[in-house]
Design a protein around this motif. Structure first.
Motif, PDB file in Angstrom:
ATOM      1  N   SER A 112       1.090  -0.988   0.169  1.00 57.14           N
ATOM      2  CA  SER A 112       0.044  -0.010   0.070  1.00 57.14           C
ATOM      3  C   SER A 112       0.930   1.261  -0.190  1.00 57.14           C
ATOM      4  O   SER A 112       0.520   2.243  -0.791  1.00 57.14           O
ATOM      5  CB  SER A 112      -1.017  -0.047   1.252  1.00 57.14           C
ATOM      6  OG  SER A 112      -1.818  -0.989   1.218  1.00 57.14           O
ATOM      7  N   SER A 116       0.569   0.549  -4.354  1.00 60.22           N
ATOM      8  CA  SER A 116      -0.925   1.020  -4.421  1.00 60.22           C
ATOM      9  C   SER A 116      -1.614  -0.054  -3.711  1.00 60.22           C
ATOM     10  O   SER A 116      -1.531  -1.004  -3.780  1.00 60.22           O
ATOM     11  CB  SER A 116      -1.285   1.146  -5.760  1.00 60.22           C
ATOM     12  OG  SER A 116      -2.658   1.110  -5.731  1.00 60.22           O
ATOM     13  N   ASP A 118      -4.457  -0.961  -4.203  1.00 53.52           N
ATOM     14  CA  ASP A 118      -5.306  -1.589  -5.575  1.00 53.52           C
ATOM     15  C   ASP A 118      -4.736  -2.958  -5.919  1.00 53.52           C
ATOM     16  O   ASP A 118      -5.361  -3.813  -6.258  1.00 53.52           O
ATOM     17  CB  ASP A 118      -5.488  -0.677  -6.689  1.00 53.52           C
ATOM     18  CG  ASP A 118      -6.238   0.498  -6.605  1.00 53.52           C
ATOM     19  OD1 ASP A 118      -7.066   0.583  -5.728  1.00 53.52           O
ATOM     20  OD2 ASP A 118      -6.334   1.477  -7.175  1.00 53.52           O
ATOM     21  N   ASN A 146      -9.309  -3.547  -5.466  1.00 57.16           N
ATOM     22  CA  ASN A 146      -8.044  -4.667  -5.371  1.00 57.16           C
ATOM     23  C   ASN A 146      -8.847  -6.247  -5.489  1.00 57.16           C
ATOM     24  O   ASN A 146      -7.946  -6.866  -5.666  1.00 57.16           O
ATOM     25  CB  ASN A 146      -7.529  -4.565  -3.882  1.00 57.16           C
ATOM     26  CG  ASN A 146      -8.682  -4.225  -2.857  1.00 57.16           C
ATOM     27  OD1 ASN A 146      -9.632  -4.369  -2.874  1.00 57.16           O
ATOM     28  ND2 ASN A 146      -8.157  -3.853  -1.463  1.00 57.16           N
TER      29      ASN A 146
END
Length: 215
Positions: A112, A116, A118, A146
């Motif tokens: 994260s 990201s 996602d 995600n």
């Protein structure tokens, strides 16, 4: 035990409006009836597909496959419950290899922070999973980016993909990457998560039965 002893602040003696306890009781009874009706409707809606999904999961487990579960927020808690249900089941059920991806905190926070949020689950699957494994993702909205990326990664790796969503399935229903998608047709997040709990417990039981040749 009367409600006043549990919730004294709802008592008129504590300044609560008259009739508030009756309103709370009626609201609780309404919500309980709602989830009971919703759960009963899922048998007709998903019964046959749950059985087929369990059969395919049992085949994967027989061949050494592992289960990877994932979700966000409350669904992350459900992912952990799915892991625990498989790894440490009530006797005499057979323990099965399972991993809850959201609970690898170091990996989730590293990805994260450095890449990201996602990609947190997709990257974990890319590193850990392979053909023959099972990906199980949970979402109330069906639109978590995600999860969508994780299912795409799982599909590309030849994994069996299983999803749980609410509302009309959202983007998960449109993705084309989920072999078995179980949608809870409700707009209440609370009812969706309660019903999803029922669905994955039934799926686990059916998988256990399939492993023992009972279905």
């Amino acid at each position: 035990m009367n409600p006043e002893s549990l919730y004294p602040f709802l008592s008129p003696e504590q300044g609560a409006p008259s009739g508030v306890l009756a309103d709370v009781r009626a609201s609780t009874e309404e919500k309980a009836a709602e989830i009971v009706a919703l759960r009963e409707s899922l048998a007709d809606l998903h019964g046959a597909r749950l059985t087929e999904c369990a059969r395919q999961m049992a085949e994967r487990f027989r061949d050494g496959g592992r289960l990877f579960s994932f979700g966000n927020g409350g669904s992350a808690t459900d992912a952990r419950e799915i892991e625990e249900l498989h790894v440490n089941p009530p006797s005499p059920a057979r323990p099965l290899p399972a991993f809850s991806l959201p609970h690898d905190v170091a990996t989730v926070t590293a990805l994260s922070n450095d890449v990201s949020f996602d990609v947190v689950f997709a990257r974990q699957l890319a590193a850990l999973a392979g053909t023959g494994d099972i990906a199980v993702g949970l979402s109330t909205s069906g639109g978590s980016e995600n999860l969508l990326r994780a299912f795409a990664e799982a599909r590309s790796r030849g994994m069996l993909t299983v999803g749980f969503a609410g509302y009309d399935g959202g983007r998960m229903a449109q993705a084309g990457t989920i072999d078995h998608l179980f949608v809870v047709p409700s707009s209440s997040v609370h009812r969706i998560q309660e019903a999803q709990t029922t669905l994955y417990h039934v799926l686990w039981e059916l998988t256990q039965q399939a492993l023992h040749g009972q279905s």
